[in-house]
Design a protein around this motif. Structure first.
Motif, PDB file in Angstrom:
ATOM      1  N   LEU A  10    -135.051  74.185 -52.091  1.00  0.00           N
ATOM      2  CA  LEU A  10    -135.303  74.542 -50.683  1.00  0.00           C
ATOM      3  C   LEU A  10    -134.183  74.012 -49.799  1.00  0.00           C
ATOM      4  CD1 LEU A  10    -139.149  73.849 -50.260  1.00  0.00           C
ATOM      5  CD2 LEU A  10    -138.019  76.062 -50.321  1.00  0.00           C
ATOM      6  N   THR A  11    -133.797  72.750 -50.022  1.00  0.00           N
ATOM      7  CA  THR A  11    -132.760  72.122 -49.197  1.00  0.00           C
ATOM      8  C   THR A  11    -131.414  72.823 -49.388  1.00  0.00           C
ATOM      9  OG1 THR A  11    -133.942  70.045 -49.487  1.00  0.00           O
ATOM     10  CG2 THR A  11    -131.724  69.905 -48.573  1.00  0.00           C
ATOM     11  N   ILE A  12    -131.077  73.141 -50.648  1.00  0.00           N
ATOM     12  CA  ILE A  12    -129.780  73.781 -50.936  1.00  0.00           C
ATOM     13  C   ILE A  12    -129.731  75.181 -50.310  1.00  0.00           C
ATOM     14  CG2 ILE A  12    -128.342  74.730 -52.788  1.00  0.00           C
ATOM     15  CD1 ILE A  12    -129.231  72.222 -54.475  1.00  0.00           C
ATOM     16  N   ILE A  13    -130.828  75.956 -50.442  1.00  0.00           N
ATOM     17  CA  ILE A  13    -130.866  77.296 -49.823  1.00  0.00           C
ATOM     18  C   ILE A  13    -130.738  77.143 -48.301  1.00  0.00           C
ATOM     19  CG2 ILE A  13    -132.270  79.368 -49.430  1.00  0.00           C
ATOM     20  CD1 ILE A  13    -133.493  78.881 -52.257  1.00  0.00           C
ATOM     21  N   GLY A  14    -131.416  76.149 -47.742  1.00  0.00           N
ATOM     22  CA  GLY A  14    -131.292  75.870 -46.308  1.00  0.00           C
ATOM     23  C   GLY A  14    -129.855  75.555 -45.925  1.00  0.00           C
ATOM     24  N   GLY A  15    -129.162  74.803 -46.789  1.00  0.00           N
ATOM     25  CA  GLY A  15    -127.756  74.476 -46.553  1.00  0.00           C
ATOM     26  C   GLY A  15    -126.877  75.719 -46.546  1.00  0.00           C
ATOM     27  N   CYS A  76    -121.511  70.400 -41.958  1.00  0.00           N
ATOM     28  CA  CYS A  76    -122.940  70.067 -41.951  1.00  0.00           C
ATOM     29  C   CYS A  76    -123.666  70.802 -43.080  1.00  0.00           C
ATOM     30  CB  CYS A  76    -123.570  70.406 -40.602  1.00  0.00           C
ATOM     31  SG  CYS A  76    -123.031  69.325 -39.277  1.00  0.00           S
ATOM     32  N   GLY A  77    -123.323  72.093 -43.262  1.00  0.00           N
ATOM     33  CA  GLY A  77    -123.933  72.874 -44.346  1.00  0.00           C
ATOM     34  C   GLY A  77    -123.609  72.282 -45.705  1.00  0.00           C
ATOM     35  N   ALA A  78    -122.350  71.845 -45.886  1.00  0.00           N
ATOM     36  CA  ALA A  78    -121.926  71.250 -47.163  1.00  0.00           C
ATOM     37  C   ALA A  78    -122.661  69.933 -47.415  1.00  0.00           C
ATOM     38  CB  ALA A  78    -120.417  71.031 -47.159  1.00  0.00           C
ATOM     39  N   VAL A  79    -122.823  69.114 -46.367  1.00  0.00           N
ATOM     40  CA  VAL A  79    -123.531  67.833 -46.494  1.00  0.00           C
ATOM     41  C   VAL A  79    -124.993  68.088 -46.888  1.00  0.00           C
ATOM     42  CG1 VAL A  79    -124.394  65.842 -45.184  1.00  0.00           C
ATOM     43  CG2 VAL A  79    -122.011  66.535 -44.960  1.00  0.00           C
ATOM     44  N   ILE A  80    -125.607  69.136 -46.313  1.00  0.00           N
ATOM     45  CA  ILE A  80    -127.002  69.478 -46.637  1.00  0.00           C
ATOM     46  C   ILE A  80    -127.111  69.870 -48.112  1.00  0.00           C
ATOM     47  CG2 ILE A  80    -128.830  71.185 -46.222  1.00  0.00           C
ATOM     48  CD1 ILE A  80    -127.731  71.159 -43.217  1.00  0.00           C
ATOM     49  N   ILE A  81    -126.129  70.648 -48.599  1.00  0.00           N
ATOM     50  CA  ILE A  81    -126.153  71.074 -50.010  1.00  0.00           C
ATOM     51  C   ILE A  81    -126.003  69.864 -50.938  1.00  0.00           C
ATOM     52  CG2 ILE A  81    -124.859  72.391 -51.760  1.00  0.00           C
ATOM     53  CD1 ILE A  81    -124.379  74.499 -49.489  1.00  0.00           C
ATOM     54  N   VAL A  82    -125.113  68.928 -50.576  1.00  0.00           N
ATOM     55  CA  VAL A  82    -124.947  67.696 -51.359  1.00  0.00           C
ATOM     56  C   VAL A  82    -126.253  66.896 -51.340  1.00  0.00           C
ATOM     57  CG1 VAL A  82    -123.745  65.472 -51.436  1.00  0.00           C
ATOM     58  CG2 VAL A  82    -122.441  67.567 -51.049  1.00  0.00           C
ATOM     59  N   GLY A  83    -126.870  66.800 -50.142  1.00  0.00           N
ATOM     60  CA  GLY A  83    -128.157  66.100 -50.011  1.00  0.00           C
ATOM     61  C   GLY A  83    -129.220  66.735 -50.885  1.00  0.00           C
ATOM     62  N   GLY A  84    -129.243  68.065 -50.915  1.00  0.00           N
ATOM     63  CA  GLY A  84    -130.204  68.784 -51.753  1.00  0.00           C
ATOM     64  C   GLY A  84    -129.997  68.490 -53.224  1.00  0.00           C
ATOM     65  N   ALA A  85    -128.735  68.416 -53.645  1.00  0.00           N
ATOM     66  CA  ALA A  85    -128.426  68.098 -55.047  1.00  0.00           C
ATOM     67  C   ALA A  85    -128.881  66.675 -55.381  1.00  0.00           C
ATOM     68  CB  ALA A  85    -126.937  68.259 -55.302  1.00  0.00           C
ATOM     69  N   LEU A  86    -128.741  65.754 -54.413  1.00  0.00           N
ATOM     70  CA  LEU A  86    -129.152  64.355 -54.625  1.00  0.00           C
ATOM     71  C   LEU A  86    -130.676  64.243 -54.735  1.00  0.00           C
ATOM     72  CD1 LEU A  86    -126.790  62.404 -52.190  1.00  0.00           C
ATOM     73  CD2 LEU A  86    -126.703  62.417 -54.677  1.00  0.00           C
ATOM     74  N   GLY A  98    -130.424  61.395 -50.342  1.00  0.00           N
ATOM     75  CA  GLY A  98    -130.189  62.833 -50.223  1.00  0.00           C
ATOM     76  C   GLY A  98    -131.065  63.463 -49.161  1.00  0.00           C
ATOM     77  N   GLY A  99    -132.331  63.048 -49.117  1.00  0.00           N
ATOM     78  CA  GLY A  99    -133.264  63.567 -48.116  1.00  0.00           C
ATOM     79  C   GLY A  99    -132.839  63.201 -46.708  1.00  0.00           C
ATOM     80  N   ILE A 100    -132.427  61.932 -46.529  1.00  0.00           N
ATOM     81  CA  ILE A 100    -131.990  61.458 -45.206  1.00  0.00           C
ATOM     82  C   ILE A 100    -130.718  62.197 -44.793  1.00  0.00           C
ATOM     83  CG2 ILE A 100    -131.062  59.452 -43.960  1.00  0.00           C
ATOM     84  CD1 ILE A 100    -133.031  57.735 -45.708  1.00  0.00           C
ATOM     85  N   LEU A 101    -129.787  62.341 -45.756  1.00  0.00           N
ATOM     86  CA  LEU A 101    -128.505  63.025 -45.503  1.00  0.00           C
ATOM     87  C   LEU A 101    -128.758  64.470 -45.041  1.00  0.00           C
ATOM     88  CD1 LEU A 101    -125.686  61.761 -46.017  1.00  0.00           C
ATOM     89  CD2 LEU A 101    -125.571  63.106 -48.095  1.00  0.00           C
ATOM     90  N   ALA A 102    -129.633  65.178 -45.776  1.00  0.00           N
ATOM     91  CA  ALA A 102    -129.911  66.584 -45.460  1.00  0.00           C
ATOM     92  C   ALA A 102    -130.575  66.715 -44.090  1.00  0.00           C
ATOM     93  CB  ALA A 102    -130.797  67.193 -46.552  1.00  0.00           C
ATOM     94  N   GLY A 127    -137.875  70.898 -47.448  1.00  0.00           N
ATOM     95  CA  GLY A 127    -137.234  70.348 -48.644  1.00  0.00           C
ATOM     96  C   GLY A 127    -136.877  68.881 -48.483  1.00  0.00           C
ATOM     97  N   GLY A 128    -136.341  68.520 -47.324  1.00  0.00           N
ATOM     98  CA  GLY A 128    -135.935  67.134 -47.066  1.00  0.00           C
ATOM     99  C   GLY A 128    -137.121  66.186 -47.067  1.00  0.00           C
TER     100      GLY A 128
END
Ligand SMILES: [Zn+2]
Length: 186
Positions: A10-15, A76-86, A98-102, A127-128
């Protein structure tokens, strides 16, 4: 169904929606500044004099501003995708980070990324939070922390100190036996 994989997806798609939003945001910025430069360039009293500097100077500023919106929004989008991966990590600390980052990038990037066209905002929010509140069912570090005091308490009762005079069990760190009053050798 609240698994960390679902939260991560969910977080990665959001990113990705935030990345799309950064392009939309920069286009909106460029169009808006074009409109303002057109309207400010038009001077009814003296059209010829004021339109020349506005065409030469304002479009340069507006294009660099819309590029900045694109760059910051994409970051910001890239950071959200990294957060989603974490969030998909087995490590509880990485998941929380990862949740806080996203969620932080979601808030910071909301304006330049046009809220990830709202869909991205909702996906990252769900997702976060799922990633932050996720608790694994399998044995984890948590159980180790719970079991540690139990193990030490059984050790204390088993190998606890006893009064050398009357043989009653003594409290941990007691200086005198509470039954016979004899001093406890420390
Ligand atoms: Zn005693």
């Amino acid at each position: 169904l609240a698994s960390k994989q679902a939260a991560a997806v969910l977080t990665i798609i959001g990113g990705v929606f935030y990345l799309v939003g950064s392009v939309v945001g920069s286009i909106i910025t460029a169009l808006a500044s074009d409109l303002t430069s057109l309207s400010s360039g038009f001077n009814p009293s003296n059209p010829g004099a004021s339109s020349i500097p506005s065409i030469s100077s304002i479009p340069n500023l507006s294009s660099s501003f819309s590029l900045a919106v694109l760059g910051f929004g994409a970051l910001c989008g890239a950071v959200i995708i990294v957060g989603g991966a974490l969030i998909n990590s087995d490590n509880a600390g990485w998941r929380k980070g990862g949740g806080i980052l996203a969620l932080a990038a979601m808030v910071i990037g909301a304006v330049p990324d046009v809220g990830g066209l709202l869909i991205g905002f909702i996906l990252i929010l769900v997702g976060g939070i799922l990633g932050l509140t996720y608790k694994p069912n399998e044995p984890d570090i948590r159980i180790g922390i719970v079991q540690a005091p139990q193990a030490s308490s059984t050790m204390n009762s088993g190998s606890g100190t006893y009064c050398i005079k009357c043989g009653k069990q003594l409290h941990e760190g007691a200086l005198f036996c509470k039954y016979c009053g004899s001093p406890v050798p420390q």
